[in-house]
Write an enzyme that holds these catalytic residues in place. Structure first.
Site, short mmCIF file in Angstrom:
data_model
loop_
_atom_site.label_atom_id
_atom_site.label_comp_id
_atom_site.label_asym_id
_atom_site.label_seq_id
_atom_site.Cartn_x
_atom_site.Cartn_y
_atom_site.Cartn_z
N ASP A 1 -16.70 -0.43 0.72
CA ASP A 1 -15.38 -1.00 0.11
C ASP A 1 -14.27 -1.17 1.15
O ASP A 1 -13.11 -1.93 0.92
CB ASP A 1 -14.83 0.12 -0.84
CG ASP A 1 -14.59 1.46 -0.30
OD1 ASP A 1 -15.57 1.99 0.08
OD2 ASP A 1 -13.65 1.92 -0.19
N ASN A 2 -14.84 -1.01 2.52
CA ASN A 2 -13.70 -1.10 3.57
C ASN A 2 -14.32 -2.32 4.18
O ASN A 2 -14.07 -2.46 5.71
CB ASN A 2 -13.49 0.03 4.31
CG ASN A 2 -12.82 1.03 3.66
OD1 ASN A 2 -11.91 0.88 2.63
ND2 ASN A 2 -12.92 2.32 4.21
N ARG B 1 0.80 -5.25 3.70
CA ARG B 1 -0.46 -6.01 4.36
C ARG B 1 -0.25 -7.33 3.96
O ARG B 1 -0.09 -7.81 2.66
CB ARG B 1 -1.62 -5.59 4.04
CG ARG B 1 -1.70 -4.05 4.35
CD ARG B 1 -3.21 -3.65 4.43
NE ARG B 1 -3.88 -3.37 3.27
CZ ARG B 1 -5.02 -2.49 2.76
NH1 ARG B 1 -5.45 -2.00 4.06
NH2 ARG B 1 -5.58 -2.49 1.71
N ASP C 1 -8.41 -1.78 6.23
CA ASP C 1 -8.45 -0.65 5.85
C ASP C 1 -8.32 0.44 6.91
O ASP C 1 -9.38 1.18 7.24
CB ASP C 1 -9.39 -0.01 4.92
CG ASP C 1 -8.86 -0.41 3.26
OD1 ASP C 1 -8.09 -1.44 3.10
OD2 ASP C 1 -9.35 0.05 2.30
N LYS D 1 0.96 -1.30 -0.23
CA LYS D 1 -0.05 0.12 -0.23
C LYS D 1 0.89 1.17 0.11
O LYS D 1 1.77 1.28 0.90
CB LYS D 1 -0.92 0.13 1.39
CG LYS D 1 -1.87 1.06 1.34
CD LYS D 1 -2.88 0.89 2.62
CE LYS D 1 -3.79 2.14 2.95
NZ LYS D 1 -4.55 1.73 4.05
N ASP E 1 -2.53 10.25 -5.47
CA ASP E 1 -1.10 10.09 -6.02
C ASP E 1 -0.69 8.69 -5.98
O ASP E 1 0.53 8.39 -6.19
CB ASP E 1 -0.45 11.16 -5.27
CG ASP E 1 -0.50 10.87 -3.66
OD1 ASP E 1 -0.93 9.94 -3.28
OD2 ASP E 1 0.15 11.71 -2.92
N GLY E 2 -1.52 7.91 -5.40
CA GLY E 2 -0.89 6.43 -5.44
C GLY E 2 0.02 6.19 -4.36
O GLY E 2 0.53 5.07 -3.77
N ARG F 1 -13.41 -7.39 -0.85
CA ARG F 1 -14.28 -6.49 0.06
C ARG F 1 -15.75 -6.67 -0.39
O ARG F 1 -15.82 -7.35 -1.54
CB ARG F 1 -13.93 -5.08 -0.24
CG ARG F 1 -12.52 -4.89 -0.12
CD ARG F 1 -11.99 -3.92 -0.87
NE ARG F 1 -10.42 -3.84 -0.62
CZ ARG F 1 -9.76 -3.25 0.32
NH1 ARG F 1 -10.46 -2.22 1.11
NH2 ARG F 1 -8.40 -3.21 0.65
P1 AMP Z 1 -9.77 4.37 1.68
O1 AMP Z 1 -10.45 5.55 2.07
O2 AMP Z 1 -8.08 4.47 2.05
O3 AMP Z 1 -10.52 3.30 1.85
O4 AMP Z 1 -9.75 4.72 0.04
C1 AMP Z 1 -11.05 4.76 -0.91
C2 AMP Z 1 -10.43 4.70 -2.31
O5 AMP Z 1 -9.74 5.81 -2.70
C3 AMP Z 1 -9.69 3.42 -2.72
O6 AMP Z 1 -10.19 3.20 -3.98
C4 AMP Z 1 -8.37 3.79 -2.75
O7 AMP Z 1 -7.67 3.11 -3.23
C5 AMP Z 1 -8.44 5.26 -3.11
N1 AMP Z 1 -7.45 6.24 -2.69
C6 AMP Z 1 -7.07 6.51 -1.40
N2 AMP Z 1 -5.94 7.37 -1.24
C7 AMP Z 1 -5.36 7.27 -2.28
C8 AMP Z 1 -4.30 7.75 -2.92
N3 AMP Z 1 -3.50 8.47 -2.31
N4 AMP Z 1 -3.84 7.56 -4.13
C9 AMP Z 1 -4.64 6.92 -4.93
N5 AMP Z 1 -5.79 6.31 -4.41
C10 AMP Z 1 -6.27 6.42 -3.38
MG MG Z 2 -10.39 1.43 1.38
#
Ligand code: AMP
Ligand code: MG
Length: 473
Positions: A245-246, A172, A255, A109, A121-122, A179
């Site tokens: 999704d979590n 992880r 998550d 991650k 930004d990944g 999910r």
């Molecule tokens: P999360 O809130 O971490 O469960 O993320 C919700 C969605 O947003 C998921 O599809 C994650 O992959 C995406 N996401 C969260 N933060 C980023 C990030 N910095 N860059 C790309 N995708 C993100």
């Molecule tokens: Mg998530």
């Protein structure tokens, strides 16, 4: 050693995008690695200090035998359909069979963008990687189903959030990262054959006892979810972002974002500062999990008859209640069941905690040997607490000595926000991972006394007060 068995990569192409990690930063180095998690995949901890280790688990070097991919999924966020989400910064490096034959996902991650990154930004920041690293292991230490964490690698680059922060990658481990949102993804785009394929994949790979019986399998998902949430409520854990999704199809905590363990007991605690309406407040979690199960049921409606789905959903509340009641009774050391009299005793203790803003973890831990110091935890309602304690002592008279059993269910150490923050500050400000190492050991065996580490069992001191935890991780 590693026996790659990339079963998810063998599913059809619309389940994922196969791609190597994007290689975040240029100078990856190990912040910390976790021997307990390494054991799950048969990895020798002596590997931690090799240069290859930091390279592999930051995405700079291919994982031997891996078939890296970003998973496609969708979901409901804060109650609204969000459409396609997917692994925007996560990447399934490989799936491995451990020496016991169990299949484990190895997932990075923060290693870079994927086709699902949307506007992100990944990347991941050090702060949130350390929080997830410690909390997944704290939950495992408490015996609560969860994804695990193998290591945190610093990428050496700055990541831009509200401010610039050091970037990191967390690895992880989980039996699966599938999910509820994976099923919604295919249902809401009319791909019902893929829903069936995914359900059968989950059943055959992880729950073969439900082979050929989708209805019974859904009943099991309802049960696991109810039991998971009961464990969260009993531990005083707020997840903070219970979007569909979590939610793990295996009933794991997954998550870790703006989560929090309660310090002062506060049923309405909102630990996510972007959650304006309190949708994911602590005391909303049981109802929200049910809401999420309904969203999953809808996604399975091409597979399982509606009355069957409804009947399974209707089991949720009593499954949750009976598990929560059992966990709370164990926390009080109540063995014989005196029904409503016991329920009242539990409710009154929680009520006193609310009035006193008493520390949830300390009060339960102290209940195995409650003296003067225990009463002081009730600040302004100590007199009322003393009355309660007298009744509790009478109630416990016929139970024998439950002290040991109570200390095995009431942790001394939970991952308080201030404790996580202490580990983060040492790494970020001094490049010192010694506090992180020490805290990891505490939360991995949270029921042990660890004499000498009492300071980490304490409520937050003023210098750590008002910590703001946002979604921007
Ligand atoms: P999360 O809130 O971490 O469960 O993320 C919700 C969605 O947003 C998921 O599809 C994650 O992959 C995406 N996401 C969260 N933060 C980023 C990030 N910095 N860059 C790309 N995708 C993100
Ligand atoms: Mg998530």
């Amino acid at each position: 050693m590693f026996k790659p068995d990339n079963v998810f990569a063998a599913l059809p192409g619309d389940f994922y995008t196969k791609m190597p990690p994007e290689k975040a930063g240029t100078a990856p180095h190990l912040v910390h690695a976790n021997a307990k998690a390494a054991a799950l995949i048969g990895l020798d901890p002596r590997e931690f200090s090799t240069p290859e280790f930091a390279e592999i688990f930051s995405g700079h070097r291919p994982f031997p035998g891996g078939e890296p991919l970003a998973m496609a999924y969708s979901g409901h966020q804060f109650g609204a359909w969000a459409g396609q989400l997917g692994d925007g910064r996560a990447l399934l490096l490989a799936q491995l069979r451990n020496p016991q034959g169990e299949l484990w996902d190895v997932q990075l991650k923060g290693a870079g963008k994927t086709p699902y990154s949307r506007f992100g930004d990944g990347r991941a920041v050090m702060r949130s990687c350390i929080r997830e690293y410690l909390c997944s292991e704290a939950m495992a230490g408490l015996g609560i189903p969860t994804t695990r964490a193998l290591c945190v690698i610093a990428t050496g680059e700055q990541v831009h959030r509200e401010t610039a922060e050091p970037g990191a990658v967390i690895t992880r481990l989980a039996r699966s990262h599938i999910r509820f949102g994976h099923f919604e993804h295919f249902h809401h785009t009319g791909r019902h054959e893929q829903v069936r394929l995914l359900a059968d994949h989950v059943i055959e790979t992880y729950m073969p006892e439900f082979s050929g019986d989708h209805a019974a399998w859904f009943g099991e998902v309802v049960k696991r979810t109810a039991h998971l949430i009961a464990a969260w409520q009993a531990a005083g854990f707020a997840h903070g972002v219970m979007n569909t999704d979590n939610m793990s199809i295996l009933g794991l905590t997954i998550d870790y974002g703006p989560f929090g363990f309660m310090d002062a007991y506060e049923p309405g605690l909102i630990c996510n500062h972007s959650d304006d309406t309190g949708r994911y407040a602590f005391d909303m979690q049981p109802a929200i999990a049910h809401w999420n199960l309904r969203a999953l049921a809808l996604a399975l409606s091409s597979l399982i008859p509606t009355p069957t789905l409804i009947a399974a959903l209707d089991t949720y509340e009593s499954l949750f209640r009976s598990r929560y009641r059992a966990l709370m009774r164990a926390k009080l050391g109540l063995v014989q069941d005196r029904g409503l009299e016991d329920d009242k005793l539990i409710a009154e203790l929680l009520n006193l905690m609310v009035q006193a803003q008493g520390d949830y973890t300390l009060i339960f831990r102290g209940l195995s040997d409650p003296g003067e110091a225990w009463l002081v935890l009730f600040s302004s309602v100590q007199v009322e607490a003393a009355v309660w304690l007298a009744r509790y002592r009478v109630r416990m008279a016929g139970e024998g000595d439950q002290g040991k059993a109570m200390n095995a269910v009431n942790p001394k150490y939970v991952l308080r926000n201030w404790v996580a923050e202490a580990a983060i500050r040492a790494v970020e400000d001094q490049g010192d991972s010694a506090p992180l190492d020490r805290i990891l050991r505490l939360v991995q065996s949270p029921f042990d006394a660890h004499p000498g580490d009492d300071a980490f069992a304490a409520p937050p001191a003023a210098e750590y007060g008002g910590l703001c935890v946002s979604c921007s991780s």
